[in-house]
Design a protein around this motif. Structure first.
Motif: not given
Length: 515
Positions: A332-358
């Motif tokens: 369970i601890r390993a499952q929970l520790l996998s959450v933050p890296p994915y959240a950071a990746a999601a934020v950067l994915t959208v940010a790069i989308g905005f930057i690339a479009d502009r």
């Protein structure tokens, strides 16, 4: 020849073009005349206000639901990693090699059938094709929770790959038929950020479902598959009403709004939203286009790294748990520790989308994020401390996920024609996913806890294919744009009639590639 101004991917100042280049421009102008303009008598300010409202309407109807579908899709294909640390391999008596084989067989069927799915999507219509494949893979996912041995899970994973094959290339193609090239990147980024969110949500969900261990005589890993499979079936049924067709067929738009969408795409030098009969010429045009192969190389670098990362992060982090805290193993601890890296990746994915479009600099965005990913996997290879390696997982996720959406947008921007774009995306995505066969076999239990071979292979993918391929395509496109602006490609349309010029698509001398 004087250099013409460039806007939205086309050369605007027709008076500065050579006689040869005026032919396709005149053809495009004639198409605009043929399309009804419901705002002909309005001012520019009024047109822009209507366009903003129309774009918002499209976003609300298309992006949220399609993103949900991809979140479910990615969750269903990668939750086997969560099931593994919940006891899947132990209960089924599987060896490490057998577990890797269950990952591999998914990518075999998934990648083999992907190049053909966009043709089916175009012929059956998205509102029929996408819900059908969703219900199919939901059934497969539910069956994964009922298997009793290695042979059973191998069979179900094969059909899961076959069923899921049409979603990602299909949605990428569908969105490219609704939005202008300068608008597609951020929509694809939001759509693909669902994959990163699936990683976060998958860890949280698996931790919650672990509490169901033993209910109904089934292990917690069984319930992961059963509950997620049933949810997929329900969402697939709802998709018959929530997935929309191409602009010229969309029922949620009025006749005036359909005309507006088709006109704004025509102004952006796109014909992919319009009806077109399939011809083998479109297939061969895609096969002969060098951009299909450079796009496949780039996507290979991102996708190969993606699947290695998403399938094995729970396993990698489970090793870090004991190193970090010197405690008894806790899934369970390993499952929970996998959450933050994915959240950071999601934020950067959208940010790069905005930057690339502009900026319209998709190649430079790819290069930048690949450097972040290389730094992350360098840390996983070189850092001795568990904390340093956990930080490497963050950078690895942030260097992989944004490149997926950006690469698909880059390829879509530079491929014109209804079926050519569909076939090209099918080849690019299919080849990328074929590398999941490699990705699913490079992290072995025998290499724990440092997993040097796996991290090294992923680093090689990022350096050679994502970083190197992006640099190669960027400079090739830049050189080709320079030749077109100088008029060196004008001779390619001499003696051709209008239909032959149209068949050239992005090979027309007035088509300027997105860098």
């Amino acid at each position: 020849m004087a250099e013409a101004t460039v806007k939205g991917g086309i050369i605007d100042n027709v008076s500065q073009l050579s006689d040869a280049q005026k032919d396709p421009s005149a053809l495009r102008e004639q198409k605009l005349v043929d399309l009804e303009d419901p705002d002909a008598n309005l001012s520019q300010e009024e047109r822009e206000a209507i366009d903003r409202r129309l774009l918002w309407k499209l976003d609300l109807r298309l992006v949220p639901w399609l993103s949900l579908l991809y979140l479910i899709s990615f969750l269903d294909r990668t939750n086997i990693g969560n099931a593994k640390i919940a006891g899947l391999t132990k209960d089924l008596g599987m060896t490490s090699n057998q577990y890797n084989a269950t990952l591999t067989i998914f990518f075999v069927s998934y990648s083999v059938f992907e190049p053909f799915t966009n043709i089916l999507l175009k012929r059956l219509r998205p509102s029929i094709f996408i819900p059908l494949i969703m219900v199919s893979w939901g059934i497969c996912m539910t069956c994964m929770g009922l298997v009793k041995n290695y042979s059973g899970i191998m069979a179900v994973r094969w059909f899961l790959g076959l069923s899921e094959a049409g979603l990602f290339p299909g949605v990428g193609y569908l969105l490219s038929c609704w939005y202008k090239r300068s608008e597609l990147g951020v929509r694809m980024a939001i759509f693909f950020s669902a994959a990163a969110l699936a990683g976060s949500f998958g860890g949280l969900l698996a931790a919650a479902i672990a509490k169901m261990d033993g209910i109904g005589g089934k292990s917690d890993w069984s319930w992961i598959f059963i509950l997620e499979g049933l949810a997929t079936i329900l969402v697939g049924i709802a998709s018959f009403w929530c997935v929309y067709d191409f602009p010229d067929q969309a029922k949620f738009l009025s006749q005036a709004d359909r005309a507006r969408v088709l006109r704004r795409l025509a102004l952006d030098q796109q014909s992919s939203a319009a009806h077109e009969d399939f011809k083998m010429d479109y297939f061969w045009t895609s096969v002969k286009d060098w951009k299909t192969y450079t796009g496949a190389i780039i996507y290979m670098g991102a996708d190969g790294a993606l699947y290695a990362f998403s399938l094995f992060v729970p396993t990698i982090i489970s090793e870090l748990v004991s190193d970090l805290e010197k405690i008894c193993y806790s899934s369970i601890r390993a499952q929970l520790l996998s959450v933050p890296p994915y959240a950071a990746a999601a934020v950067l994915t959208v940010a790069i989308g905005f930057i690339a479009d502009r900026t319209r600099q998709r190649g430079l965005c790819n290069i930048a994020v690949s450097i972040i990913g290389m730094a992350g996997f360098g840390m996983l290879l070189g850092c001795e401390s568990a904390g340093g390696r956990y930080a490497g997982i963050f950078l690895g996720a942030m260097g992989i996920y944004p490149a997926i959406a950006n690469t698909i947008s880059w390829s879509s921007n530079n491929t014109e024609g209804v079926y050519k774009r569909g076939v090209s995306l099918g080849f690019i995505i299919g080849w990328g996913n074929l590398n999941g066969i490699v990705s699913s076999n490079i992290y072995r239990d025998a290499d724990a806890p440092r997993f040097y071979p796996g991290h090294g292979v992923v680093l090689g993918y990022l350096v050679l294919f994502l970083f190197g391929g992006s640099i190669l395509q960027y400079f090739l496109l830049r050189r080709e744009n320079s030749k077109r602006r100088r008029g060196e490609r004008d001779a390619s349309i001499k003696g051709l009639d209008e239909s032959q010029i149209e068949l050239l698509g992005d090979k027309r001398p007035d088509f300027i590639y997105t860098l």
